[in-house]
Design a protein around this motif. Structure first.
Motif, PDB file in Angstrom:
ATOM      1  N   ALA A  19     -88.266 -78.113   3.971  1.00  0.00           N
ATOM      2  CA  ALA A  19     -87.676 -78.325   2.642  1.00  0.00           C
ATOM      3  C   ALA A  19     -86.220 -78.761   2.768  1.00  0.00           C
ATOM      4  CB  ALA A  19     -87.757 -77.044   1.830  1.00  0.00           C
ATOM      5  N   HIS A  20     -85.832 -79.660   1.870  1.00  0.00           N
ATOM      6  CA  HIS A  20     -84.471 -80.199   1.833  1.00  0.00           C
ATOM      7  C   HIS A  20     -83.998 -80.228   0.388  1.00  0.00           C
ATOM      8  CE1 HIS A  20     -84.825 -81.638   5.954  1.00  0.00           C
ATOM      9  NE2 HIS A  20     -86.024 -82.075   5.619  1.00  0.00           N
ATOM     10  N   ARG A  21     -82.693 -80.278   0.205  1.00  0.00           N
ATOM     11  CA  ARG A  21     -82.101 -80.402  -1.134  1.00  0.00           C
ATOM     12  C   ARG A  21     -81.080 -81.535  -1.088  1.00  0.00           C
ATOM     13  NH1 ARG A  21     -80.033 -75.430  -4.628  1.00  0.00           N
ATOM     14  NH2 ARG A  21     -82.167 -75.622  -5.322  1.00  0.00           N
ATOM     15  N   ILE A  22     -81.159 -82.407  -2.087  1.00  0.00           N
ATOM     16  CA  ILE A  22     -80.236 -83.539  -2.180  1.00  0.00           C
ATOM     17  C   ILE A  22     -79.757 -83.670  -3.619  1.00  0.00           C
ATOM     18  CG2 ILE A  22     -81.983 -85.302  -2.643  1.00  0.00           C
ATOM     19  CD1 ILE A  22     -79.195 -85.813  -0.140  1.00  0.00           C
ATOM     20  N   ALA A  23     -78.521 -84.061  -3.800  1.00  0.00           N
ATOM     21  CA  ALA A  23     -77.964 -84.284  -5.140  1.00  0.00           C
ATOM     22  C   ALA A  23     -77.586 -85.752  -5.271  1.00  0.00           C
ATOM     23  CB  ALA A  23     -76.741 -83.407  -5.375  1.00  0.00           C
ATOM     24  N   TYR A  24     -77.973 -86.341  -6.367  1.00  0.00           N
ATOM     25  CA  TYR A  24     -77.624 -87.719  -6.695  1.00  0.00           C
ATOM     26  C   TYR A  24     -76.641 -87.659  -7.857  1.00  0.00           C
ATOM     27  CZ  TYR A  24     -78.134 -92.716  -7.349  1.00  0.00           C
ATOM     28  OH  TYR A  24     -77.882 -94.054  -7.424  1.00  0.00           O
ATOM     29  N   VAL A  25     -75.481 -88.273  -7.701  1.00  0.00           N
ATOM     30  CA  VAL A  25     -74.416 -88.194  -8.691  1.00  0.00           C
ATOM     31  C   VAL A  25     -74.195 -89.569  -9.321  1.00  0.00           C
ATOM     32  CG1 VAL A  25     -72.000 -87.585  -9.090  1.00  0.00           C
ATOM     33  CG2 VAL A  25     -73.318 -86.372  -7.338  1.00  0.00           C
ATOM     34  N   ALA A  26     -74.260 -89.620 -10.649  1.00  0.00           N
ATOM     35  CA  ALA A  26     -74.025 -90.880 -11.371  1.00  0.00           C
ATOM     36  C   ALA A  26     -73.085 -90.597 -12.543  1.00  0.00           C
ATOM     37  CB  ALA A  26     -75.355 -91.453 -11.866  1.00  0.00           C
ATOM     38  N   ARG A  27     -72.546 -91.655 -13.110  1.00  0.00           N
ATOM     39  CA  ARG A  27     -71.613 -91.523 -14.228  1.00  0.00           C
ATOM     40  C   ARG A  27     -72.339 -91.739 -15.551  1.00  0.00           C
ATOM     41  NH1 ARG A  27     -66.742 -89.497 -13.666  1.00  0.00           N
ATOM     42  NH2 ARG A  27     -65.796 -90.939 -15.081  1.00  0.00           N
TER      43      ARG A  27
ATOM     44  N   GLY B 196     -93.624 -85.200  -3.117  1.00  0.00           N
ATOM     45  CA  GLY B 196     -93.099 -84.161  -2.241  1.00  0.00           C
ATOM     46  C   GLY B 196     -91.986 -83.345  -2.872  1.00  0.00           C
ATOM     47  N   ILE B 197     -91.766 -83.516  -4.167  1.00  0.00           N
ATOM     48  CA  ILE B 197     -90.704 -82.796  -4.860  1.00  0.00           C
ATOM     49  C   ILE B 197     -91.192 -81.403  -5.232  1.00  0.00           C
ATOM     50  CG2 ILE B 197     -89.233 -82.754  -6.914  1.00  0.00           C
ATOM     51  CD1 ILE B 197     -89.312 -85.834  -6.850  1.00  0.00           C
ATOM     52  N   ARG B 198     -90.396 -80.396  -4.882  1.00  0.00           N
ATOM     53  CA  ARG B 198     -90.725 -79.004  -5.198  1.00  0.00           C
ATOM     54  C   ARG B 198     -90.041 -78.549  -6.476  1.00  0.00           C
ATOM     55  NH1 ARG B 198     -90.096 -75.568   0.193  1.00  0.00           N
ATOM     56  NH2 ARG B 198     -89.802 -74.068  -1.453  1.00  0.00           N
ATOM     57  N   SER B 199     -88.844 -79.038  -6.714  1.00  0.00           N
ATOM     58  CA  SER B 199     -88.132 -78.689  -7.945  1.00  0.00           C
ATOM     59  C   SER B 199     -87.050 -79.721  -8.220  1.00  0.00           C
ATOM     60  CB  SER B 199     -87.519 -77.286  -7.858  1.00  0.00           C
ATOM     61  OG  SER B 199     -86.464 -77.262  -6.923  1.00  0.00           O
ATOM     62  N   VAL B 200     -86.637 -79.775  -9.493  1.00  0.00           N
ATOM     63  CA  VAL B 200     -85.571 -80.683  -9.927  1.00  0.00           C
ATOM     64  C   VAL B 200     -84.653 -79.912 -10.865  1.00  0.00           C
ATOM     65  CG1 VAL B 200     -85.029 -82.742 -11.295  1.00  0.00           C
ATOM     66  CG2 VAL B 200     -86.980 -82.769  -9.754  1.00  0.00           C
ATOM     67  N   ASP B 201     -83.369 -80.080 -10.688  1.00  0.00           N
ATOM     68  CA  ASP B 201     -82.356 -79.604 -11.622  1.00  0.00           C
ATOM     69  C   ASP B 201     -81.542 -80.813 -12.022  1.00  0.00           C
ATOM     70  OD1 ASP B 201     -82.479 -76.622 -11.720  1.00  0.00           O
ATOM     71  OD2 ASP B 201     -82.180 -76.846  -9.550  1.00  0.00           O
TER      72      ASP B 201
ATOM     73  N   TYR C  76     -70.625 -86.916 -16.062  1.00  0.00           N
ATOM     74  CA  TYR C  76     -71.471 -86.988 -14.870  1.00  0.00           C
ATOM     75  C   TYR C  76     -72.919 -86.650 -15.183  1.00  0.00           C
ATOM     76  CZ  TYR C  76     -67.321 -87.293 -12.009  1.00  0.00           C
ATOM     77  OH  TYR C  76     -66.156 -87.715 -11.449  1.00  0.00           O
ATOM     78  N   TYR C  77     -73.814 -87.295 -14.432  1.00  0.00           N
ATOM     79  CA  TYR C  77     -75.240 -86.985 -14.418  1.00  0.00           C
ATOM     80  C   TYR C  77     -75.564 -86.650 -12.968  1.00  0.00           C
ATOM     81  CZ  TYR C  77     -80.303 -87.685 -14.476  1.00  0.00           C
ATOM     82  OH  TYR C  77     -81.655 -87.513 -14.345  1.00  0.00           O
ATOM     83  N   ILE C  78     -76.001 -85.429 -12.723  1.00  0.00           N
ATOM     84  CA  ILE C  78     -76.303 -85.000 -11.362  1.00  0.00           C
ATOM     85  C   ILE C  78     -77.760 -84.559 -11.317  1.00  0.00           C
ATOM     86  CG2 ILE C  78     -75.711 -83.414  -9.498  1.00  0.00           C
ATOM     87  CD1 ILE C  78     -72.922 -83.158 -10.902  1.00  0.00           C
ATOM     88  N   LEU C  79     -78.514 -85.177 -10.438  1.00  0.00           N
ATOM     89  CA  LEU C  79     -79.925 -84.873 -10.273  1.00  0.00           C
ATOM     90  C   LEU C  79     -80.105 -84.232  -8.903  1.00  0.00           C
ATOM     91  CD1 LEU C  79     -82.644 -85.288 -11.736  1.00  0.00           C
ATOM     92  CD2 LEU C  79     -82.882 -87.411 -10.443  1.00  0.00           C
ATOM     93  N   VAL C  80     -80.554 -82.975  -8.879  1.00  0.00           N
ATOM     94  CA  VAL C  80     -80.742 -82.238  -7.634  1.00  0.00           C
ATOM     95  C   VAL C  80     -82.230 -82.075  -7.393  1.00  0.00           C
ATOM     96  CG1 VAL C  80     -80.275 -80.086  -6.408  1.00  0.00           C
ATOM     97  CG2 VAL C  80     -78.565 -81.001  -7.987  1.00  0.00           C
ATOM     98  N   CYS C  81     -82.696 -82.549  -6.246  1.00  0.00           N
ATOM     99  CA  CYS C  81     -84.118 -82.465  -5.901  1.00  0.00           C
ATOM    100  C   CYS C  81     -84.304 -81.616  -4.652  1.00  0.00           C
ATOM    101  CB  CYS C  81     -84.681 -83.849  -5.596  1.00  0.00           C
ATOM    102  SG  CYS C  81     -84.785 -84.942  -6.994  1.00  0.00           S
ATOM    103  N   ASP C  82     -85.247 -80.691  -4.726  1.00  0.00           N
ATOM    104  CA  ASP C  82     -85.738 -79.989  -3.545  1.00  0.00           C
ATOM    105  C   ASP C  82     -87.030 -80.705  -3.180  1.00  0.00           C
ATOM    106  OD1 ASP C  82     -83.816 -77.872  -3.285  1.00  0.00           O
ATOM    107  OD2 ASP C  82     -84.721 -76.948  -5.046  1.00  0.00           O
ATOM    108  N   TYR C  83     -87.117 -81.179  -1.950  1.00  0.00           N
ATOM    109  CA  TYR C  83     -88.301 -81.948  -1.564  1.00  0.00           C
ATOM    110  C   TYR C  83     -88.767 -81.536  -0.174  1.00  0.00           C
ATOM    111  CZ  TYR C  83     -85.217 -84.769   1.334  1.00  0.00           C
ATOM    112  OH  TYR C  83     -84.309 -85.168   2.285  1.00  0.00           O
ATOM    113  N   GLU C  84     -90.024 -81.813   0.094  1.00  0.00           N
ATOM    114  CA  GLU C  84     -90.648 -81.547   1.385  1.00  0.00           C
ATOM    115  C   GLU C  84     -90.710 -82.841   2.180  1.00  0.00           C
ATOM    116  OE1 GLU C  84     -91.936 -78.824   2.885  1.00  0.00           O
ATOM    117  OE2 GLU C  84     -91.411 -77.502   1.224  1.00  0.00           O
ATOM    118  N   GLY C  85     -90.528 -82.729   3.462  1.00  0.00           N
ATOM    119  CA  GLY C  85     -90.682 -83.891   4.317  1.00  0.00           C
ATOM    120  C   GLY C  85     -89.599 -83.944   5.366  1.00  0.00           C
TER     121      GLY C  85
END
Length: 134
Positions: free
Chosen positions: A2-10, A35-40, A47-56
């Motif tokens: 499992a990994h977590r990544i944040a995507y930041v946009a304006r 492969g997404i386990r959760s999204v915040d 700001y628009y911040i999309l945080v994904c927990d994903y498998e892989g």
């Protein structure tokens, strides 16, 4: 793994309410397939911040599938009037390490050119209060 990544946009000036409304209709039906386990999602102060927990094992592969998924593309099209810098479907790995076709210099969008942040730290009061293993 499992990994977590944040995507930041304006968010375009004053468009936070519209952005929040669109976010309520995120296409969650295909998330497991990607492969997404959760999204915040976080919206505020421009700001628009999309945080994904994903498998892989490989972020590059995950993000290529995520950015080009038809459901996600439709969702991003609805966000585009309110948010600048959303993921592009022409994402390609930026180096040969990842095994997928490499983006030629100057073509495509690579992870190094995206507003991304990977998970670096987490603290939990619950975990801190557990007795130490003996």
């Amino acid at each position: 793994m499992a990994h977590r990544i944040a995507y930041v946009a304006r968010v375009k000036h004053g468009r936070e309410p519209e952005c929040r409304e669109v976010q309520q209709h995120m296409p969650v039906g295909g998330m497991r397939r990607l492969g997404i386990r959760s999204v915040d999602a976080f919206v505020g102060s421009g700001y628009y911040i999309l945080v994904c927990d994903y498998e892989g094992p490989d972020f590059q592969d995950f993000f290529r599938r995520f950015a080009s998924d038809p459901g996600m593309r439709g969702f991003f099209r609805k966000l585009e009037p309110h948010v600048e810098g959303l993921p592009s479907p022409d994402f390609a790995p930026g180096d040969a390490y990842h095994g997928a076709p490499q983006a030629p210099p100057g073509a495509g969008v690579t992870s190094s050119s995206l507003p991304l942040a990977s998970h670096a730290y987490h603290w939990s009061a619950q975990a801190a209060e557990r007795p130490a293993a003996r």
